[in-house]
Design a protein around this motif. Structure first.
Motif, mmCIF file in Angstrom:
data_model
loop_
_atom_site.group_PDB
_atom_site.id
_atom_site.type_symbol
_atom_site.label_atom_id
_atom_site.label_comp_id
_atom_site.label_asym_id
_atom_site.label_seq_id
_atom_site.Cartn_x
_atom_site.Cartn_y
_atom_site.Cartn_z
ATOM 1 N N LYS A 73 80.682 90.421 152.865
ATOM 2 C CA LYS A 73 79.754 90.389 153.998
ATOM 3 C C LYS A 73 78.364 89.900 153.586
ATOM 4 N N GLU A 74 77.905 90.334 152.399
ATOM 5 C CA GLU A 74 76.545 90.002 151.967
ATOM 6 C C GLU A 74 76.427 88.543 151.539
ATOM 7 N N TRP A 75 77.532 87.860 151.372
ATOM 8 C CA TRP A 75 77.515 86.456 150.954
ATOM 9 C C TRP A 75 77.734 85.484 152.114
ATOM 10 N N ARG A 76 78.058 85.996 153.277
ATOM 11 C CA ARG A 76 78.469 85.109 154.375
ATOM 12 C C ARG A 76 77.329 84.145 154.745
ATOM 13 N N ILE A 77 77.689 82.931 155.151
ATOM 14 C CA ILE A 77 76.703 81.947 155.542
ATOM 15 C C ILE A 77 76.430 82.062 157.036
ATOM 16 N N ARG A 78 75.203 81.776 157.423
ATOM 17 C CA ARG A 78 74.796 81.889 158.830
ATOM 18 C C ARG A 78 74.458 80.540 159.451
ATOM 19 N N MET A 79 74.364 79.517 158.612
ATOM 20 C CA MET A 79 74.002 78.189 159.115
ATOM 21 C C MET A 79 75.164 77.575 159.878
ATOM 22 N N ARG A 80 74.831 76.813 160.926
ATOM 23 C CA ARG A 80 75.844 76.117 161.729
ATOM 24 C C ARG A 80 75.818 74.637 161.431
ATOM 25 N N LYS A 122 65.168 93.373 139.332
ATOM 26 C CA LYS A 122 66.416 93.747 140.000
ATOM 27 C C LYS A 122 66.878 92.716 141.017
ATOM 28 N N THR A 123 65.976 92.272 141.902
ATOM 29 C CA THR A 123 66.377 91.319 142.939
ATOM 30 C C THR A 123 66.852 90.007 142.322
ATOM 31 N N ARG A 124 66.183 89.567 141.277
ATOM 32 C CA ARG A 124 66.581 88.328 140.602
ATOM 33 C C ARG A 124 67.881 88.522 139.821
ATOM 34 N N ALA A 125 68.092 89.733 139.312
ATOM 35 C CA ALA A 125 69.349 90.027 138.620
ATOM 36 C C ALA A 125 70.524 89.950 139.588
ATOM 37 N N ASN A 126 70.305 90.315 140.859
ATOM 38 C CA ASN A 126 71.360 90.215 141.870
ATOM 39 C C ASN A 126 71.748 88.760 142.114
ATOM 40 N N ILE A 127 70.753 87.872 142.167
ATOM 41 C CA ILE A 127 71.018 86.439 142.352
ATOM 42 C C ILE A 127 71.776 85.887 141.148
ATOM 43 N N LEU A 128 71.342 86.286 139.958
ATOM 44 C CA LEU A 128 72.010 85.865 138.725
ATOM 45 C C LEU A 128 73.476 86.303 138.732
ATOM 46 N N LYS A 129 73.712 87.535 139.095
ATOM 47 C CA LYS A 129 75.079 88.073 139.150
ATOM 48 C C LYS A 129 75.952 87.249 140.091
ATOM 49 N N GLU A 130 75.437 86.936 141.263
ATOM 50 C CA GLU A 130 76.214 86.160 142.240
ATOM 51 C C GLU A 130 76.575 84.786 141.678
ATOM 52 N N ASN A 131 75.634 84.121 141.031
ATOM 53 C CA ASN A 131 75.904 82.789 140.496
ATOM 54 C C ASN A 131 76.879 82.826 139.318
ATOM 55 N N ILE A 132 76.809 83.867 138.512
ATOM 56 C CA ILE A 132 77.757 84.018 137.399
ATOM 57 C C ILE A 132 79.160 84.270 137.948
ATOM 58 N N ILE A 133 79.258 85.082 138.992
ATOM 59 C CA ILE A 133 80.567 85.350 139.608
ATOM 60 C C ILE A 133 81.171 84.059 140.152
ATOM 61 N N LYS A 134 80.379 83.273 140.858
ATOM 62 C CA LYS A 134 80.889 82.026 141.430
ATOM 63 C C LYS A 134 81.299 81.038 140.337
ATOM 64 N N TRP A 135 80.561 81.011 139.232
ATOM 65 C CA TRP A 135 80.914 80.102 138.133
ATOM 66 C C TRP A 135 82.298 80.446 137.609
ATOM 67 N N GLY A 136 82.585 81.754 137.493
ATOM 68 C CA GLY A 136 83.951 82.232 137.380
ATOM 69 C C GLY A 136 84.642 82.168 136.037
ATOM 70 N N LEU A 171 84.613 76.717 156.508
ATOM 71 C CA LEU A 171 83.283 77.183 156.914
ATOM 72 C C LEU A 171 83.386 78.433 157.780
ATOM 73 N N SER A 172 84.397 78.503 158.637
ATOM 74 C CA SER A 172 84.612 79.727 159.429
ATOM 75 C C SER A 172 84.899 80.906 158.509
ATOM 76 N N PHE A 173 85.705 80.672 157.480
ATOM 77 C CA PHE A 173 85.992 81.730 156.517
ATOM 78 C C PHE A 173 84.714 82.186 155.823
ATOM 79 N N LEU A 174 83.879 81.221 155.383
ATOM 80 C CA LEU A 174 82.644 81.555 154.677
ATOM 81 C C LEU A 174 81.619 82.235 155.584
ATOM 82 N N ARG A 175 81.773 82.056 156.897
ATOM 83 C CA ARG A 175 80.921 82.788 157.850
ATOM 84 C C ARG A 175 81.497 84.164 158.168
ATOM 85 N N LYS A 176 82.627 84.463 157.566
ATOM 86 C CA LYS A 176 83.365 85.711 157.779
ATOM 87 C C LYS A 176 83.823 85.844 159.233
#
Length: 460
Positions: A453-460, A137-151, A410-415
């Motif tokens: 929200k679950e995709w937002r980046i936290r790195m500065r 399940k957890t790996r399927a979530n990562i797969l789903k996110e990458n497929i969505i981004k590929w678009g 980057l501000s947008f991606l940090r939400k």
């Protein structure tokens, strides 16, 4: 980097494969930092810097001169490229050689995190359909996110055990199995792989691979192809698995042409059905991680299962959109007439009408995590677009767009809240270097950032 310590049994085996003279070069290669490579998305815009080098066996693959911070690159989040080690990109060379149909139905049986699936998705483009499956399940979530981004919208993400595919015998034009393995090819970049290696684990992996291939071998239709790969070197998980597959199913060998300059090592395995070929990527020979791959062809006269079109689509959660809803989506969003729509929890999904029959047939047997492109939902007279729609390659006719600077992106991606000048009220598609990143909504007195929200980046 400190001197690499390798398991004694592994050392003895590799010396047997490579010879005493060549083995030290293999060990030395494990001490080098892995070279970073990316594969671009041919359906999105990206201008590569001059300091890149092409991957010899894949036209869309490039080595980078140094490892950037991918997290702080908006184009990474926009799905313009995938960070993939170069050896795995060899699948692109295989697809070109075997000339598998671009309007085919493909299956990536152990697909997470999505590197090979996005490669297959790019190959199929707007004509074919891909099932990208991951049992965990957890790996399927990562797969789903990458497929969505590929678009590309040509993929269905599923979460199923290989046994769940038993009703799909002879259904797929191509089945790829990147099998769970003992990970010997990852010793360079993953010290844990060295610590976890043992003869017992090799044997356990081989048994797991047999179980998977016992199911996967039946799924290829007559004239179709099976691709088997591991990120390990030993014969038990590679050549012996070739023999196992051939003992269970009728397959014909496929020999892939190699450029000698690539320094890929070919092996030949004798079976009752002929000599089958395998290809090893040793890290002291190639710029890439360790990999083994072999290709099989199903005899042309073997079984082919064609899906039967049903009059009324029935599913416990997914519903076919009504004719009125479909026409509204086409007219409001500017989508192609060759579109099919479904709804799930009031949200509408787009699929290409060409593979409607295949999707509806597959949905009878598989646990679907995502499919096509999620567009959004209607709230009275207003359409509320989803992030998945934003990063897809579907047209977004009539939508206001606004190009962001790097800092604003980057501000947008940090939400975070972003300051934007004079833009119309309503939904606005924000872009970076002409690639969509997501939606904001101008409410007049404030702007809402609709990045997930679950995709937002936290790195500065």
């Amino acid at each position: 980097m400190s001197e690499i310590k390798l398991p004694e049994a592994f050392v003895l085996r590799m010396k047997n494969y490579l010879g005493e003279k060549e083995f030290p070069a293999f060990v030395k290669s494990l001490e080098k930092e892995p070279r970073v490579s990316i594969r671009i998305n041919p359906y999105k815009e990206i201008d590569l810097k001059e300091d890149v080098t092409s991957v010899a066996w894949n036209d869309e693959g490039y080595f980078l001169s140094e490892r950037p911070s991918f997290t702080l690159d908006p184009l990474f989040h926009a799905g313009c490229y995938y960070v993939q080690e170069s050896s795995s990109m060899f699948i692109g060379h295989i697809l070109k050689y075997i000339q598998s149909p671009k309007d085919g139905i493909f299956l990536d049986l152990a697909a997470s995190p999505g590197g090979k699936s996005t490669l297959l998705s790019s190959f199929l483009g707007k004509d074919g359909f891909l099932v990208a499956n991951e049992v965990i399940k957890t790996r399927a979530n990562i797969l789903k996110e990458n497929i969505i981004k590929w678009g590309l919208g040509n993929t269905m993400v599923t979460q199923n055990d290989p046994e769940h595919f038993k009703n799909l015998e002879g259904f797929f034009d191509l089945v790829l199995v990147d099998a769970p393995c003992s990970g010997e090819g990852l010793f360079k970049k993953d010290p844990e792989a060295r610590n976890e290696w043992s003869e017992d684990n090799v044997n356990l992996c081989a048994l797991r691979q047999e179980r998977i291939m016992d199911q996967a071998g039946a799924l290829v239709k007559g004239g179709g192809y099976l691709i088997y790969s591991t990120c390990t070197f030993n014969e038990k998980e590679n050549e012996e698995m070739i023999r196992f597959i051939c003992s269970e199913y009728a397959y014909e060998p496929v020999r892939i042409p190699l450029d000698p300059a690539w320094k890929i090592t070919e092996s030949a395995t004798e079976t009752e059905d002929g000599i089958f070929y395998g290809y090893r990527f040793y890290p002291h020979h190639v710029e890439g991680e360790g990999l083994f791959i072999s290709v099989f062809k199903r005899p042309e006269d073997d079984y082919i299962q064609e899906p039967k079109k049903t009059k009324d689509f029935k599913h416990s959660h997914i519903k076919a959109a009504s004719k009125q809803e479909s026409q509204r989506l086409i007219s409001d969003l500017g989508l192609d007439e060759e579109s099919t729509f479904y709804s799930l929890q009031d949200s509408f999904f787009w699929t290409n009408a060409r593979y409607q029959t295949y999707f509806e047939f597959l949905s009878r047997f598989l646990n679907i995590r995502y499919f096509g492109v999620e567009l959004g939902k209607f709230n009275k007279d207003q359409f509320i677009p989803n992030h998945e729609f934003a990063v897809s390659i579907l047209p977004k006719m009539g939508m206001t767009t606004h190009e962001l600077s790097l800092s604003d992106a980057l501000s947008f991606l940090r939400k975070e809240d972003i300051e934007i000048g004079d833009i119309p009220e309503g939904w606005v598609l924000v872009t970076y270097r002409n690639n969509p990143l997501g939606w904001i909504k101008n409410l007049g007195n404030r702007i809402n950032n609709n990045y997930p929200k679950e995709w937002r980046i936290r790195m500065r």
